[in-house]
Design an enzyme around this catalytic site. Structure first.
Site, PDB file in Angstrom:
ATOM      1  N   HIS A 188     -11.887   0.314   0.929  1.00 18.81           N
ATOM      2  CA  HIS A 188     -12.244  -0.666  -0.100  1.00 18.81           C
ATOM      3  C   HIS A 188     -13.665  -0.490  -0.585  1.00 18.81           C
ATOM      4  O   HIS A 188     -13.999  -0.867  -1.705  1.00 18.81           O
ATOM      5  CB  HIS A 188     -11.984  -2.088   0.406  1.00 18.81           C
ATOM      6  CG  HIS A 188     -10.536  -2.408   0.367  1.00 18.81           C
ATOM      7  ND1 HIS A 188      -9.717  -2.243   1.446  1.00 18.81           N
ATOM      8  CD2 HIS A 188      -9.734  -2.798  -0.661  1.00 18.81           C
ATOM      9  CE1 HIS A 188      -8.485  -2.543   1.103  1.00 18.81           C
ATOM     10  NE2 HIS A 188      -8.461  -2.885  -0.160  1.00 18.81           N
ATOM     11  N   GLU A 429       3.961  -2.587  -1.619  1.00 19.65           N
ATOM     12  CA  GLU A 429       3.013  -1.698  -0.946  1.00 19.65           C
ATOM     13  C   GLU A 429       3.446  -1.371   0.477  1.00 19.65           C
ATOM     14  O   GLU A 429       2.677  -0.825   1.259  1.00 19.65           O
ATOM     15  CB  GLU A 429       1.593  -2.273  -0.972  1.00 19.65           C
ATOM     16  CG  GLU A 429       1.474  -3.685  -0.480  1.00 19.65           C
ATOM     17  CD  GLU A 429       0.048  -4.247  -0.601  1.00 19.65           C
ATOM     18  OE1 GLU A 429      -0.900  -3.493  -0.837  1.00 19.65           O
ATOM     19  OE2 GLU A 429      -0.089  -5.471  -0.426  1.00 19.65           O
ATOM     20  N   ASP A 453      -1.860   1.221  -0.106  1.00 17.02           N
ATOM     21  CA  ASP A 453      -1.168   0.909   1.144  1.00 17.02           C
ATOM     22  C   ASP A 453       0.194   1.574   1.205  1.00 17.02           C
ATOM     23  O   ASP A 453       0.627   2.008   2.281  1.00 17.02           O
ATOM     24  CB  ASP A 453      -1.030  -0.611   1.307  1.00 17.02           C
ATOM     25  CG  ASP A 453      -2.306  -1.207   1.876  1.00 17.02           C
ATOM     26  OD1 ASP A 453      -2.828  -0.638   2.855  1.00 17.02           O
ATOM     27  OD2 ASP A 453      -2.794  -2.208   1.335  1.00 17.02           O
TER      28      ASP A 453
HETATM   29  C1  PEP Z   1      -3.019  -1.156  -2.737  1.00 14.66           C
HETATM   30  O1  PEP Z   1      -2.739  -1.219  -1.545  1.00 14.66           O
HETATM   31  O2  PEP Z   1      -2.717  -0.183  -3.459  1.00 14.66           O
HETATM   32  C2  PEP Z   1      -3.761  -2.238  -3.390  1.00 14.66           C
HETATM   33  C3  PEP Z   1      -3.939  -2.283  -4.690  1.00 14.66           C
HETATM   34  O3  PEP Z   1      -4.316  -3.186  -2.595  1.00 14.66           O
HETATM   35  P1  PEP Z   1      -5.618  -2.927  -1.701  1.00 14.66           P
HETATM   36  O4  PEP Z   1      -6.200  -1.596  -2.073  1.00 14.66           O
HETATM   37  O5  PEP Z   1      -6.570  -4.037  -1.975  1.00 14.66           O
HETATM   38  O6  PEP Z   1      -5.083  -2.955  -0.318  1.00 14.66           O
HETATM   39 MG    MG Z   2      -2.956  -3.076  -0.484  1.00 11.19          MG
END
Ligand code: PEP
Ligand code: MG
Length: 538
Positions: A188, A429, A453
């Site tokens: 993140h 996801e 994910d």
């Molecule tokens: C993902 O998992 O692609 C998503 C958009 O959520 P995050 O990256 O916040 O887990």
């Molecule tokens: Mg995600």
């Protein structure tokens, strides 16, 4: 001049001073000092510096969230002037001829223990405060910096790694670039760096030496390099590259106001991913037609305690109103795994990515979930708002969520709050959600595929772990087949399907996604215009 190599997370060029960011992990060691008076002076200076930091924190918090939350920093300033506390520390330094770090730490622990044994709740609560102020003074003494950026000019942050909460707490206007020694492309923090449009490098072979702090440097993530103490020639080239990069970005502006349409007339919605209200100007500047993913957990990560309904309402309303009638999809909180907020007090887990995270926390902690839903529904009266739920694996979860949503809507209406029409969707996801997408599509109004994910769970590759990068293939056919299956099942049931994971901005796949019939691509604001350009060339 030293050159270090890294791996680019976002291409670009930055020129500025290095800011060595070390974690606040420091073990206090008892040391004997020859000159106790000099040590007392060192302590007194550190106290002044700590009070200065608290003053700044007070002002920042006052401006951002108001007096109620800022007051604690004023209390801490006063505690640092408490004579009993100060005299106890100075006496320990003089009597035992020990270092100031040890004296502050020991005195802080003694005071905290005394407070916590008192019957009075007020004094009990001061126990944590005295530990907090002592830690602050120790950090000043040991040269460990605050989570914020203690610099008057924008800098290049160099760190071992950064957690999402450390990153969100940084003052964005003070950052030119990120350089980390560890980290992965899908973390993140990397996502945040991309959303801030900051040139960034991970896996850089630099050591966090104090002597680098404040040194002039160039981050050239086009060439995966960080150059410390650049010579004149290198600086000249870097300035030319910086200008070229800025010109290229400026040239994209001619796409503002244009449609996202292929040469044969196929259209796609291009929306923006955001984490905070502060991202809104970038969304508008880059002409996003909506917000496809508001990672609401960043509202929680930027806070010292659970954000109240009112605080959340203000944040969501600002975004919904700011988008002036364009769609805003708010994802309910996705705390857990790499996104940790201390006040959630989540137990340590062996496999946090597969643990109590996202919707699982919401379904376990109903009050937290309902508070957020109330705030979103209240904000929905001010524009066009949708909600989506992360980490869904089963139909029963969405049925349960819909029951809770109904209760929240009824309560709000009974209390006289206006609420708008809100589309409900889910993130796809997990492989389970893909396999269940036909059934899940009958329960919701849209799907948004979280490829970050989905890739991690499909390939069984931890998105945080750079060591197994060799096996990580973001274009893996298993993932692409899952995306196709989700789109087909969504369309079969009459709902729209988008992608909001990082893959949505991968221009090598844009044509593939268009051929699959994708309805929406949601990307960091930085990628909206490059993606529009790509779509228009297909
Ligand atoms: C993902 O998992 O692609 C998503 C958009 O959520 P995050 O990256 O916040 O887990
Ligand atoms: Mg995600």
């Amino acid at each position: 001049m030293f050159t270090f190599n890294g791996k680019s997370v976002l291409k670009g060029v930055a020129i500025g001073k290095l800011y060595i960011f070390k974690k606040q992990e420091y073990t206090v060691v008892k040391e004997c000092v020859a000159d106790a008076e000099a040590e007392v002076t060192r302590f007194q200076n550190a106290c002044e510096k700590a009070k200065e930091q608290l003053g700044k924190l007070y002002q920042k918090t006052l401006a951002e969230v108001g007096e109620e939350h800022a007051a604690i920093f004023e209390v801490h300033q006063m505690m640092l002037e408490d004579l009993d506390y100060i005299e106890a520390i100075e006496a320990l330094i003089r009597d035992e001829k020990v270092n100031a770090e040890y004296a502050v730490d020991t005195t802080g622990n003694n005071f905290a223990a005394t407070f916590s044994m008192m019957d009075d709740d007020y004094f009990k609560a001061r126990s944590a405060d005295v530990l907090d102020i002592s830690k602050r003074v120790v950090n000043v003494l040991a040269g460990i910096k605050e989570a914020g950026i203690d610099s008057d000019e924008p800098v290049i942050i160099v760190a071992d790694d950064l957690t999402p909460s450390e990153t969100v707490q940084m003052d964005k206007s003070k950052i030119l670039a990120f350089v980390t020694r560890f980290g992965s492309n899908n973390s993140h923090t990397a996502i945040l760096a991309r959303s801030m449009n900051l040139p960034s490098l991970i896996n850089t072979n630099i050591e966090l030496l104090d002597e680098f702090d404040g040194k002039m440097a160039v981050v050239d993530s086009f060439h995966d390099s960080l150059i410390v103490n650049p010579n004149e020639e290198t600086l000249k080239i870097a300035n030319a590259d910086l200008k070229r990069w800025r010109d290229e970005l400026a040239a994209l502006d001619e796409l503002i106001g244009m449609e996202n349409v292929t040469t044969d007339g196929r259209k796609v919605n291009i929306y923006a991913n955001i984490g905070n209200v502060e991202d809104l100007p970038k969304v508008l500047k880059n002409d996003a037609h909506g917000i496809g993913l508001f990672r609401s957990e960043f509202v929680y990560l930027g806070s010292q305690d659970y954000p109240t309904e009112e605080e959340q309402f203000k944040a969501y309303k600002a975004v919904v109103e700011g988008m002036g009638g364009k769609k805003v999809i708010i994802r309910t909180l996705d705390i857990g795994a790499d996104k940790q907020a201390d006040y959630f007090h989540l137990d340590h887990e062996e496999n946090p990515a597969m643990g109590l995270r996202a919707i699982r926390i919401c379904l376990e902690r109903m009050e937290v979930f309902k508070t957020q839903l109330r705030a979103i529904y209240r904000a929905s009266a001010f524009g066009k708002c949708s909600i989506m739920f992360p980490m869904i694996i089963s139909v029963w979860e969405i049925k349960k969520i819909k029951e809770i949503v109904e209760v929240v809507k009824q309560e709000l209406t009974a209390e006289g709050h206006a609420i708008g029409e809100v589309e409900l969707g889910i993130m796809i996801e997990t492989p389970a959600a893909v396999m269940m997408s036909d059934e899940l599509a009958k329960e919701v109004e849209f799907f948004s595929i979280g490829t970050n994910d989905l890739t991690q769970y499909t390939l069984a590759i931890d998105r945080q772990n750079e060591c197994i990068n060799r096996f990580y293939d973001s274009h893996h056919p298993a993932v692409l087949k899952m995306i196709k299956m989700t789109i087909d099942n969504g369309h079969k049931n009459g709902i729209w399907v988008g992608i909001c994971g990082e893959l949505a901005s991968d221009l090598e796949l844009t044509e593939t996604f268009m051929d699959m019939g994708i309805d929406e691509l949601s990307v960091s604001p930085t990628f909206i215009l490059p993606l529009r350009k790509k779509v228009r060339e297909i």
